[in-house]
Design a protein around this motif. Structure first.
Motif, short mmCIF file in Angstrom:
data_model
loop_
_atom_site.label_atom_id
_atom_site.label_comp_id
_atom_site.label_asym_id
_atom_site.label_seq_id
_atom_site.Cartn_x
_atom_site.Cartn_y
_atom_site.Cartn_z
N UNK A 145 0.83 -1.20 0.00
CA UNK A 145 0.00 0.00 0.00
C UNK A 145 0.87 1.26 0.00
N UNK A 146 1.88 1.26 0.84
CA UNK A 146 2.79 2.42 0.91
C UNK A 146 3.59 2.57 -0.39
N UNK A 147 4.05 1.44 -0.94
CA UNK A 147 4.81 1.48 -2.20
C UNK A 147 3.93 1.99 -3.34
N UNK A 148 2.68 1.50 -3.39
CA UNK A 148 1.76 1.90 -4.45
C UNK A 148 1.52 3.40 -4.43
N UNK A 149 1.33 3.96 -3.23
CA UNK A 149 1.09 5.40 -3.12
C UNK A 149 2.28 6.20 -3.66
N UNK A 150 3.49 5.72 -3.35
CA UNK A 150 4.68 6.43 -3.84
C UNK A 150 4.82 6.32 -5.36
N UNK A 151 4.58 5.12 -5.88
CA UNK A 151 4.72 4.92 -7.33
C UNK A 151 3.64 5.68 -8.09
N UNK B 160 3.06 -10.00 -13.52
CA UNK B 160 2.41 -9.58 -12.28
C UNK B 160 2.17 -10.77 -11.36
N UNK B 161 1.72 -11.88 -11.94
CA UNK B 161 1.46 -13.09 -11.14
C UNK B 161 2.75 -13.60 -10.51
N UNK B 162 3.83 -13.62 -11.30
CA UNK B 162 5.11 -14.11 -10.79
C UNK B 162 5.67 -13.20 -9.71
N UNK B 163 5.47 -11.88 -9.85
CA UNK B 163 5.93 -10.94 -8.82
C UNK B 163 5.20 -11.19 -7.50
N UNK B 164 3.89 -11.43 -7.58
CA UNK B 164 3.12 -11.70 -6.37
C UNK B 164 3.58 -13.01 -5.72
N UNK C 149 4.06 -0.62 -15.53
CA UNK C 149 4.24 -2.00 -15.09
C UNK C 149 4.46 -2.03 -13.58
N UNK C 150 5.27 -1.09 -13.08
CA UNK C 150 5.57 -1.05 -11.65
C UNK C 150 4.33 -0.77 -10.82
N UNK C 151 3.54 0.21 -11.23
CA UNK C 151 2.38 0.59 -10.43
C UNK C 151 1.30 -0.48 -10.46
N UNK C 152 1.06 -1.11 -11.61
CA UNK C 152 0.06 -2.17 -11.67
C UNK C 152 0.51 -3.40 -10.88
N UNK C 153 1.80 -3.69 -10.94
CA UNK C 153 2.32 -4.81 -10.16
C UNK C 153 2.17 -4.54 -8.67
N UNK C 154 2.48 -3.32 -8.25
CA UNK C 154 2.36 -2.96 -6.84
C UNK C 154 0.91 -3.05 -6.38
N UNK C 155 -0.02 -2.60 -7.21
CA UNK C 155 -1.44 -2.65 -6.85
C UNK C 155 -1.92 -4.09 -6.68
N UNK C 156 -1.56 -4.94 -7.66
CA UNK C 156 -2.02 -6.34 -7.61
C UNK C 156 -1.39 -7.06 -6.42
N UNK C 157 -0.11 -6.83 -6.18
CA UNK C 157 0.56 -7.46 -5.05
C UNK C 157 -0.07 -7.03 -3.73
N UNK C 158 -0.45 -5.77 -3.63
CA UNK C 158 -1.13 -5.28 -2.44
C UNK C 158 -2.47 -5.97 -2.26
N UNK C 159 -3.22 -6.11 -3.35
CA UNK C 159 -4.52 -6.79 -3.28
C UNK C 159 -4.36 -8.25 -2.88
N UNK C 160 -3.37 -8.93 -3.45
CA UNK C 160 -3.11 -10.32 -3.08
C UNK C 160 -2.78 -10.43 -1.60
N UNK C 161 -1.96 -9.50 -1.11
CA UNK C 161 -1.63 -9.49 0.30
C UNK C 161 -2.87 -9.33 1.17
N UNK C 162 -3.77 -8.44 0.76
CA UNK C 162 -5.02 -8.24 1.52
C UNK C 162 -5.85 -9.52 1.57
#
Length: 302
Positions: A45-51, A76-80, A180-193
């Motif tokens: 969440x914090x990373x996404x806001x910065x990106x 994105x899947x592999x990053x998560x 790519x960075x911002x979408x990856x950060x968003x999806x990873x945040x959602x997966x974490x949630x």
């Protein structure tokens, strides 16, 4: 001028590796008080806001359907998956051991490029890849007591991260890196949630824990930006070997902050992995110089 570019690249690569090592240490420091899903969510969440700030400033956004391109979606899947596996392992094994296994990443990328992208790899580099993975086995320790689930989870992270990097090569130049960075950060945040409840539920965060996660987010962003700057300055064959400085930082942090003592198995495995990786970089640089020489001899096409 050329040596100056190489020096800047080396400095940026070293800064990136320090950032990643310190990020890992801060994440490891909170694994005992919150689960993997919560760490991914808060840090993401914090990373996404910065990106987002950078992406909006540079107008890097593209239509949402761009995410559905196979290379981007798989990346994105592999990053998560890489985040899940690595964070899960950090709380269970020494920081230096996890970092040592991750040093096999360049070898895994070379292996994947040969198998899936049909990039030519000679017998010497095949031998280096094999020896490098032997080094990973040494870090894991031969015998049932060495093959812990956490250590094998880091191995899985290596292959997830290698797949991510190979997917990045297949993404067209029309897609900005920030998108790519911002979408990856968003999806990873959602997966974490989504993983918070299955992994044990939300835990109250102290000021210290929150500050560690915030620091990890800043360091992660710094690492991503400086590694891009590093790879854009100078010769990759000169700069890339400095990737291994992250291991020195991880060992030092493990000793002084987590009271971890590297054993002979780990140090031997590290020597094998780093040695084979450096040889692979050397062979790739030779191949690059030969290709440049051949183009020079061919001359311009009339």
């Amino acid at each position: 001028m050329h040596s100056s570019a190489n020096f800047r690249g080396i400095v940026f690569m070293c800064l990136a590796m320090i950032s990643f090592a310190c990020n890992d240490a801060l994440v490891k420091s909170v694994t005992g008080v919150m689960n993997t899903g919560q760490i991914m969510f808060v840090r993401g969440l914090l990373t996404t806001l910065m990106v987002l700030v950078f992406a909006l400033h540079f107008r890097a956004f593209r239509p949402i359907r761009t995410i559905l391109r196979p290379a981007i979606l798989l990346r994105i899947i592999m990053e998560a998956l890489a985040s899940i596996t690595y964070i899960s392992a950090l709380g269970q094994i020494p920081l230096a051991n996890a970092s040592a296994i991750m040093q096999a990443l360049p070898l895994a990328v070379t292996l994947g490029a040969a198998l899936f992208l049909r990039e030519p790899v000679g017998w010497r580099r095949w031998a280096a890849i094999s020896i490098g993975f032997l080094g990973v086995l040494i870090v894991l320790r031969p015998g049932p007591e060495g093959f812990t689930p956490a250590a094998l989870t880091v191995v899985a992270c290596v292959f997830c991260t290698a797949t991510r990097d190979l997917c990045t090569r297949r993404i067209g130049s029309d897609v900005p890196s920030l998108f790519i960075t911002v979408t990856t950060a968003m999806v990873t945040t959602l997966v974490g949630a989504l993983l918070i409840v299955p992994f044990g539920g939300w835990q109250p965060m102290s000021t210290t824990s929150l500050s560690h996660i915030a620091g990890a987010s800043v360091l992660l962003m710094l690492g991503y930006q400086t590694i891009v700057l590093a790879m854009r300055d100078g010769d990759i064959s000169v700069i890339a070997p400095f990737r291994y400085t992250s291991l020195l930082w991880s060992i030092a942090i493990g000793i002084f902050f987590f009271l971890e003592t590297p054993d002979l198995w780990m140090l031997t495995g590290v020597a094998v992995i780093v040695g084979s990786g450096l040889y692979t970089f050397y062979r790739e640089s030779l191949r690059g110089r030969k290709a440049v020489a051949q183009r020079s001899l061919a001359g311009p096409l009339e």
